[in-house]
Motif scaffolding. Structure first.
Motif, PDB file in Angstrom:
ATOM      1  N   SER A  47      14.943  21.628  88.201  1.00  0.00           N
ATOM      2  CA  SER A  47      13.922  21.669  89.252  1.00  0.00           C
ATOM      3  C   SER A  47      13.215  23.010  89.155  1.00  0.00           C
ATOM      4  O   SER A  47      13.692  23.937  88.505  1.00  0.00           O
ATOM      5  CB  SER A  47      14.546  21.500  90.638  1.00  0.00           C
ATOM      6  N   GLY A  48      12.049  23.115  89.797  1.00  0.00           N
ATOM      7  CA  GLY A  48      11.288  24.349  89.762  1.00  0.00           C
ATOM      8  C   GLY A  48      10.434  24.484  88.522  1.00  0.00           C
ATOM      9  O   GLY A  48      10.366  23.575  87.678  1.00  0.00           O
ATOM     10  N   GLU A  49       9.759  25.622  88.403  1.00  0.00           N
ATOM     11  CA  GLU A  49       8.843  25.882  87.298  1.00  0.00           C
ATOM     12  C   GLU A  49       9.066  27.285  86.738  1.00  0.00           C
ATOM     13  O   GLU A  49       9.516  28.188  87.439  1.00  0.00           O
ATOM     14  CB  GLU A  49       7.391  25.769  87.763  1.00  0.00           C
ATOM     15  N   ILE A  50       8.725  27.456  85.461  1.00  0.00           N
ATOM     16  CA  ILE A  50       8.748  28.758  84.808  1.00  0.00           C
ATOM     17  C   ILE A  50       7.373  28.988  84.194  1.00  0.00           C
ATOM     18  O   ILE A  50       6.880  28.152  83.436  1.00  0.00           O
ATOM     19  CB  ILE A  50       9.832  28.831  83.720  1.00  0.00           C
ATOM     20  N   LEU A  51       6.756  30.110  84.537  1.00  0.00           N
ATOM     21  CA  LEU A  51       5.458  30.479  83.999  1.00  0.00           C
ATOM     22  C   LEU A  51       5.578  31.800  83.253  1.00  0.00           C
ATOM     23  O   LEU A  51       6.232  32.731  83.728  1.00  0.00           O
ATOM     24  CB  LEU A  51       4.403  30.625  85.113  1.00  0.00           C
ATOM     25  N   GLY A  54       1.089  33.436  83.121  1.00  0.00           N
ATOM     26  CA  GLY A  54       0.255  32.471  83.829  1.00  0.00           C
ATOM     27  C   GLY A  54       0.277  31.067  83.268  1.00  0.00           C
ATOM     28  O   GLY A  54      -0.337  30.154  83.833  1.00  0.00           O
ATOM     29  N   ARG A  55       1.014  30.859  82.172  1.00  0.00           N
ATOM     30  CA  ARG A  55       1.076  29.532  81.543  1.00  0.00           C
ATOM     31  C   ARG A  55       2.421  28.890  81.819  1.00  0.00           C
ATOM     32  O   ARG A  55       3.473  29.494  81.569  1.00  0.00           O
ATOM     33  CB  ARG A  55       0.869  29.669  80.033  1.00  0.00           C
ATOM     34  N   LYS A  56       2.398  27.677  82.341  1.00  0.00           N
ATOM     35  CA  LYS A  56       3.644  26.968  82.622  1.00  0.00           C
ATOM     36  C   LYS A  56       4.326  26.592  81.314  1.00  0.00           C
ATOM     37  O   LYS A  56       3.709  26.006  80.424  1.00  0.00           O
ATOM     38  CB  LYS A  56       3.394  25.706  83.448  1.00  0.00           C
ATOM     39  N   VAL A  57       5.637  26.941  81.232  1.00  0.00           N
ATOM     40  CA  VAL A  57       6.389  26.600  80.029  1.00  0.00           C
ATOM     41  C   VAL A  57       7.539  25.644  80.326  1.00  0.00           C
ATOM     42  O   VAL A  57       8.173  25.119  79.404  1.00  0.00           O
ATOM     43  CB  VAL A  57       6.933  27.866  79.332  1.00  0.00           C
ATOM     44  N   ALA A  58       7.815  25.410  81.609  1.00  0.00           N
ATOM     45  CA  ALA A  58       8.868  24.462  81.978  1.00  0.00           C
ATOM     46  C   ALA A  58       8.648  24.015  83.413  1.00  0.00           C
ATOM     47  O   ALA A  58       8.218  24.794  84.272  1.00  0.00           O
ATOM     48  CB  ALA A  58      10.248  25.084  81.826  1.00  0.00           C
ATOM     49  N   VAL A  64       8.238  23.673  77.050  1.00  0.00           N
ATOM     50  CA  VAL A  64       7.760  24.336  75.835  1.00  0.00           C
ATOM     51  C   VAL A  64       8.970  24.928  75.113  1.00  0.00           C
ATOM     52  O   VAL A  64       9.746  25.678  75.712  1.00  0.00           O
ATOM     53  CB  VAL A  64       6.748  25.451  76.187  1.00  0.00           C
ATOM     54  N   PRO A  65       9.177  24.626  73.834  1.00  0.00           N
ATOM     55  CA  PRO A  65      10.367  25.117  73.121  1.00  0.00           C
ATOM     56  C   PRO A  65      10.325  26.633  72.948  1.00  0.00           C
ATOM     57  O   PRO A  65       9.264  27.254  73.058  1.00  0.00           O
ATOM     58  CB  PRO A  65      10.292  24.389  71.768  1.00  0.00           C
ATOM     59  N   PRO A  66      11.476  27.247  72.653  1.00  0.00           N
ATOM     60  CA  PRO A  66      11.562  28.711  72.564  1.00  0.00           C
ATOM     61  C   PRO A  66      10.560  29.333  71.609  1.00  0.00           C
ATOM     62  O   PRO A  66       9.967  30.373  71.921  1.00  0.00           O
ATOM     63  CB  PRO A  66      13.005  28.939  72.089  1.00  0.00           C
ATOM     64  N   GLU A  67      10.375  28.720  70.448  1.00  0.00           N
ATOM     65  CA  GLU A  67       9.516  29.335  69.427  1.00  0.00           C
ATOM     66  C   GLU A  67       8.044  29.350  69.821  1.00  0.00           C
ATOM     67  O   GLU A  67       7.237  30.038  69.188  1.00  0.00           O
ATOM     68  CB  GLU A  67       9.695  28.615  68.080  1.00  0.00           C
ATOM     69  N   ARG A  68       7.681  28.625  70.864  1.00  0.00           N
ATOM     70  CA  ARG A  68       6.282  28.597  71.297  1.00  0.00           C
ATOM     71  C   ARG A  68       6.072  29.337  72.623  1.00  0.00           C
ATOM     72  O   ARG A  68       5.012  29.233  73.223  1.00  0.00           O
ATOM     73  CB  ARG A  68       5.815  27.142  71.414  1.00  0.00           C
ATOM     74  N   ARG A  69       7.066  30.087  73.062  1.00  0.00           N
ATOM     75  CA  ARG A  69       6.933  30.806  74.336  1.00  0.00           C
ATOM     76  C   ARG A  69       6.474  32.253  74.169  1.00  0.00           C
ATOM     77  O   ARG A  69       6.233  32.946  75.153  1.00  0.00           O
ATOM     78  CB  ARG A  69       8.262  30.770  75.104  1.00  0.00           C
ATOM     79  N   GLY A  70       6.394  32.716  72.947  1.00  0.00           N
ATOM     80  CA  GLY A  70       5.929  34.083  72.739  1.00  0.00           C
ATOM     81  C   GLY A  70       6.885  35.128  73.252  1.00  0.00           C
ATOM     82  O   GLY A  70       6.472  36.129  73.840  1.00  0.00           O
ATOM     83  N   LEU A  71       8.174  34.921  73.009  1.00  0.00           N
ATOM     84  CA  LEU A  71       9.209  35.827  73.500  1.00  0.00           C
ATOM     85  C   LEU A  71       9.935  36.497  72.339  1.00  0.00           C
ATOM     86  O   LEU A  71      10.049  35.937  71.250  1.00  0.00           O
ATOM     87  CB  LEU A  71      10.233  35.058  74.341  1.00  0.00           C
TER      88      LEU A  71
END
Length: 348
Positions: A47-51, A54-58, A64-71
């Motif tokens: 539940s909930g969201e992760i941004l 400013g871009r929602k990744v979950a 959005v998979p790890p390799e596309r999160r820019g981390l």
């Protein structure tokens, strides 16, 4: 966040400004590593969201998979490949991303220069000191120019003396690089040294989110005060004469207009007094020299007080273990809390 019917994280709401470091601090099992894994994309929230930026990744069916999160990520053991050079280790994520050789070499050189290791590009990680290996791990984490760098207890495997040295160096490096970072640790001194904001976590929730200086001066609860080891938290009872600890009258100390309360007594809230007229008396249990003064641990001798009740006071002179001392409370330096009905959380 839940596993089956068991909720792991509850009511988590954190925003991290660019260029700041957030420390997730708490004992083992409090949920800090789970929260980091959610941000990294190694777990999906129920539940909930992760941004991120400013871009929602979950959340809401999106993941959005790890390799596309820019981390970027720095692991507990640095996870350096022993068969690769320093440059090879830093280049590895760029190779996995399919970056061409010329650009890859330029980025690796820039990353190593930023962490001060340009001259060691061709060395084996095993030939480097612990601090240098940490810098290689950070260079690898930043080589892809990530939005956020995640640190998963990178100093936890070191002994206390080396950890204190490394945390100062790491803090200087993070600030010098202008990183936006999330740093997981169970060590209070690491969190308070490194972070702009500290989230003290307990049982899957954030017990307090504040700047380090605010945590120390204004802990939100007895549990937070105890976990940060700010001082002794003692239960007091109010009667017609004021406040009392066990069978000892302490007089009018201010505080809330309630029948029972808890009070945080830091070393700054105590002063030495004559044992015969002091508010509290006790026996010196331990004496340690720290910087310019002695840290003295005193076991209270008050009627009805639990044997384990101890306080600390700073003294300019060395006291003897076993010596009996008197202590007065400085009322304006006390921190009051409502009386608890639940136990404190562990220091794990």
């Amino acid at each position: 966040m839940a596993y089956g019917q068991t909720r792991i994280l509850r009511e988590i709401d954190v925003a991290l400004p660019e260029g700041q470091t957030l420390a997730l601090l708490g004992p083992s099992g409090c949920g800090k590593t789970t929260l980091l894994r959610l941000v990294a994309g190694l777990l999906a929230p129920t539940s909930g969201e992760i941004l991120i930026d400013g871009r929602k990744v979950a959340g809401s069916g999106l993941f959005v998979p790890p390799e596309r999160r820019g981390l970027g990520m720095v692991f507990q053991d640095y996870a350096l490949w022993p068969h690769l050079t320093v440059a090879g280790n830093v280049a590895f994520p760029l190779e996995m991303a399919g970056i061409g050789r010329a650009e890859r070499e330029a980025r690796v050189a820039a990353a190593l220069d930023r962490v001060g290791l340009s001259a060691m590009a061709d060395r084996s990680p095993s030939a480097l000191s612990g601090g240098q290996q940490q810098r290689v791990a950070i260079a690898r984490a930043i080589v892809g120019e990530p939005r956020i760098v995640l640190f998963d207890e990178p100093l936890s495997n070191l002994d206390r003396e080396l950890r204190e040295t490394m945390v100062a160096e790491l803090g200087t490096l993070i600030r010098g690089l202008g990183l936006t970072a999330i740093y997981v640790t169970h060590d209070q001194s690491e969190a308070l040294t490194l972070a702009d904001q500290v989230a003290v976590m307990e049982a899957g929730q954030i017990a307090q989110l504040a700047a380090p200086e605010d945590l120390v001066e204004h802990p939100a609860s007895p549990k937070v005060a105890e976990f940060l080891r700010l001082g002794a938290v003692l239960p007091l009872v109010r009667d017609g004469l004021g406040w009392a600890l066990g069978g000892r009258q302490l007089g009018q100390l201010g505080g809330p207009d309630v029948a029972q309360a808890e009070v945080l007594i830091t070393p700054r809230a105590l002063r030495l007094a004559e044992a015969g007229s002091a508010m509290l008396t006790g026996e010196v249990l331990a004496v340690q020299y720290r910087d310019t003064a002695y840290a003295v641990t005193v076991r209270l001798e008050e009627p009805g007080a639990a044997p384990a009740q101890t306080v600390q006071i700073s003294s300019d002179s060395r006291m003897r273990v076993g010596e009996r001392v008197g202590l007065d409370l400085i009322s304006e330096r006390l921190r009051w809390f409502a009386a608890r009905t639940t136990p404190s959380f562990s220091q794990g």
